[in-house]
Design an enzyme around this catalytic site. Structure first.
Site, PDB file in Angstrom:
ATOM      1  N   GLU A 290       0.768  -1.195   0.070  1.00 38.37           N
ATOM      2  CA  GLU A 290       0.180   0.053  -0.012  1.00 38.37           C
ATOM      3  C   GLU A 290       1.081   1.235  -0.021  1.00 38.37           C
ATOM      4  O   GLU A 290       1.890   1.374   0.544  1.00 38.37           O
ATOM      5  CB  GLU A 290      -0.901  -0.114   1.265  1.00 38.37           C
ATOM      6  CG  GLU A 290      -1.888   1.331   1.326  1.00 38.37           C
ATOM      7  CD  GLU A 290      -2.245   1.222   2.838  1.00 38.37           C
ATOM      8  OE1 GLU A 290      -3.323   2.099   3.059  1.00 38.37           O
ATOM      9  OE2 GLU A 290      -2.070   0.575   3.650  1.00 38.37           O
ATOM     10  N   LYS A 358     -10.144   1.479  -1.911  1.00 42.50           N
ATOM     11  CA  LYS A 358     -10.469   1.039  -0.408  1.00 42.50           C
ATOM     12  C   LYS A 358     -11.937   1.486  -0.143  1.00 42.50           C
ATOM     13  O   LYS A 358     -12.227   2.639  -0.240  1.00 42.50           O
ATOM     14  CB  LYS A 358      -9.514   1.663   0.475  1.00 42.50           C
ATOM     15  CG  LYS A 358      -9.692   1.006   1.779  1.00 42.50           C
ATOM     16  CD  LYS A 358      -8.559   1.462   2.734  1.00 42.50           C
ATOM     17  CE  LYS A 358      -8.512   0.940   4.185  1.00 42.50           C
ATOM     18  NZ  LYS A 358      -7.217   1.468   4.709  1.00 42.50           N
ATOM     19  N   CYS A 458      -5.172  -2.790   3.316  1.00 43.96           N
ATOM     20  CA  CYS A 458      -4.736  -2.547   4.582  1.00 43.96           C
ATOM     21  C   CYS A 458      -5.577  -3.215   5.396  1.00 43.96           C
ATOM     22  O   CYS A 458      -5.826  -4.384   5.140  1.00 43.96           O
ATOM     23  CB  CYS A 458      -4.762  -0.782   4.721  1.00 43.96           C
ATOM     24  SG  CYS A 458      -4.107  -0.470   6.341  1.00 43.96           S
TER      25      CYS A 458
END
Length: 585
Positions: A290, A358, A458
């Site tokens: 990330e 995300k 994440c």
């Protein structure tokens, strides 16, 4: 006064034990054994509480203690410690306090007759009722704190229990909630036993009631163990493999910057790809963690045709001749300056192919409520010197890459054929070439030669509300990319891994984690570690990731059925007690 102090001590002691059971700097993978007994002091304290206020405060103190001990590393989250540690600690403790109020409903609803029967030891199911109520409240607390915008599934019993893989296998049926219930049940049984031993005299009926609870708890654990042993040692047939290089550059992009991140990532990738090909193996996918790329896509695709200097990113990928997933960002609304934390997809020719943004953002760090409001922007600027966050993605994106050599083979006709086809000739008596092709060649790409995967970013690999839709859409492998380097602690890395490992079990699929400092790992559908890298080292993991048949599990179909069932039963039991009290009045 002594009684109150003892209750406070028990609540704090329970928090200390549970905090020590969760992966920490001393026990890197946690201690499920401590987790078994962590709830015992809390059980003792709560059942001696004389009011809703006391119960609220006791649960508040226990959950606050667990959070501060297990999640102290949140203070390292850039300038957001005020929110990440401070606000999350208070919020978590308040959630615990609310569950403490719910907990006290049981003892407060006991009728006078039931209290007399309890004292006389003639209530046949007193112990099972108390034990099940406590375990249900613990389940409610961990469920409440692990869902929604403010979700934070750290500091939980199921996190502490992750090391004992045999008992976590029930997650494919119950989700992580079954693991919580299992451990809370054991703690409550021990607490009840100590409560009975503290009495001067234990009536025969009370002893029998406790034996009933003990048999029930033993049966639940035995069933979990049998199912766990079966699933843990079950031989699973590998359908295909996707040889993946996961790069761990051991560099926080917030501190090292994009130039250094690219230099290290490219060097580690080239070395891993070269060594893999020297073994006469091919690489199907490269994962970078990330936040590696600092420019915003889709416009950045033009920038990376020329940057970095020496060899551009596009040229490097073309030379590697492998598809890439790279952590970056996407501008999704130019006018409103909305950006999303994204996984950027490049094809083997070095061309930008698409992205996933995300969806589940870190509250108050990545996602700021009412972020477009000038007042909120001003307050955030004054408090943390930063007034904007990410914008949540809105698409559950899947990626698909060719693997091995089977993509060049004709698709077997058994795949995706219509259940009731009609083979019709036209008016001249001739066959339709497309229909004929479907009966002879399958009429599509051979699915054995491709792997479909998704990239939760994440801490999205900690949430079923993201992973379940991705799995139902056809995810064969979860490929997580993460930046945990900012934590600077091994415990944070292993806690994230422990929570993420439940996704492999819940969906019985392979999980790959590519992190910038650890824990980079490949897990099989039973949560077993197939390959990994040590924390805080520059390295790349090259591994033929196994892909198994995509089959729905009970949990992927029914979701959080266990918490809902428990809540319904708690409500019905509460209604029953209220009716009994009213009859006596």
């Amino acid at each position: 006064m002594k009684s109150v102090l003892l209750q406070v001590f028990c609540a704090l002691f329970s928090g200390i034990i549970e905090g020590a059971a969760i992966p920490n700097e001393l026990f890197l993978h946690g201690s499920p054994l401590l987790a078994l007994f962590s709830a015992v002091p809390l059980y003792a304290a709560l059942y001696r509480a004389k009011s809703y206020r006391e119960s609220f405060l006791l649960f508040f103190m226990q959950t606050l203690t667990v959070h501060l001990i297990s999640s102290f590393w949140l203070a390292n989250f850039r300038d957001f410690a005020l929110f990440t540690l401070g606000a999350s600690a208070v919020g978590t403790a308040c959630e615990g306090g609310i569950v403490g109020i719910i907990f006290h409903a049981l003892p407060s609803l006991y009728s006078r007759t039931e209290i007399l029967q309890e004292d006389a030891g003639t209530r046949a199911f007193a112990s099972p009722a108390r034990i099940l109520w406590f375990a249900s409240c613990m389940l409610a607390y961990e469920w409440f704190k692990s869902i929604g915008f403010l979700a934070y599934p750290w500091g939980t019993l199921f996190l502490a229990a992750a090391k004992w893989r045999v008992f976590t296998q029930i997650a494919s049926i119950t989700g992580i909630w079954g693991v919580t219930f299992l451990y809370a049940l054991a703690g409550a049984l021990t607490g009840e036993g100590l409560y009975l031993l503290s009495r001067q005299r234990v009536p025969q009926a009370a002893a029998q009631s406790y034996r009933t609870a003990a048999r029930f708890t033993a049966a639940v654990w035995a069933l979990a163990a049998l199912y766990g042993l079966y699933q843990y040692f079950l031989p699973r047939q590998v359908e295909k493999t996707i040889h993946t290089v996961a790069v761990q550059q051991n560099l926080d992009p917030w501190e090292g910057g994009e130039e250094k991140s690219l230099e290290v990532s490219m060097r580690l990738t080239e070395q891993a790809v070269r060594e893999t090909r020297e073994k006469e193996q091919d690489v199907d996918l490269v994962l970078w963690s990330e936040g590696v790329l600092g420019r915003s896509f889709p416009d950045a695709r033009f920038h990376y045709r020329h940057a970095p200097e020496g060899e551009s990113l596009s040229d490097f990928i073309r030379r590697m001749d492998v598809p890439f997933i790279i952590g970056g960002q996407t501008r999704i609304n130019r006018a409103k300056h909305h950006y999303s934390n994204s996984a950027i997809f490049y094809d083997r020719a070095g061309s930008y192919a698409g992205f996933y943004s995300k969806i589940h953002l870190v509250p108050f760090a990545e996602a700021i409520p009412f972020a477009d409001s000038p007042l909120i922007q001003y307050l955030m600027e004054q408090m943390v010197g930063f007034s904007s966050g990410w914008t949540s993605g809105s698409q559950y994106t899947l990626f698909r890459v060719p693997v091995g050599s089977k993509q060049f083979q004709a698709c077997p006709v058994e795949y995706k054929r219509a259940a009731s086809p009609v083979v019709s000739l036209d008016a001249t008596g001739r066959a339709d070439p497309d229909v004929t092709a479907a009966f002879t060649e399958g009429g599509q790409d051979n699915p054995d030669g491709f792997v479909t995967f998704s990239v939760p970013i994440c801490f999205e690999d900690a949430f079923a509300d993201v992973c379940t839709p991705l799995f139902k859409l056809g995810t064969e492998v979860f490929m997580n990319i993460t930046n945990d380097a900012w934590s600077h602690t091994a415990s944070a890395e292993y806690q994230h891994y422990a929570i993420a490992s439940y996704r492999a079990i819940e969906y019985r699929t392979t999980l790959v984690r590519a992190t910038n400092s650890g824990y980079t790992v490949v897990l099989d559908p039973a949560g077993k570690v197939l390959a990994d890298l040590p924390l805080f080292t520059e390295a790349a993991l090259s591994y033929p990731v196994p892909v198994y048949a995509h089959r729905p599990t009970v949990y992927s179909r029914l979701g959080d059925w266990l918490p809902y069932t428990v809540f319904i039963l708690m409500g019905l039991y509460g209604i029953l007690l209220i009716r009994q009290v009213r009859r006596e009045d």
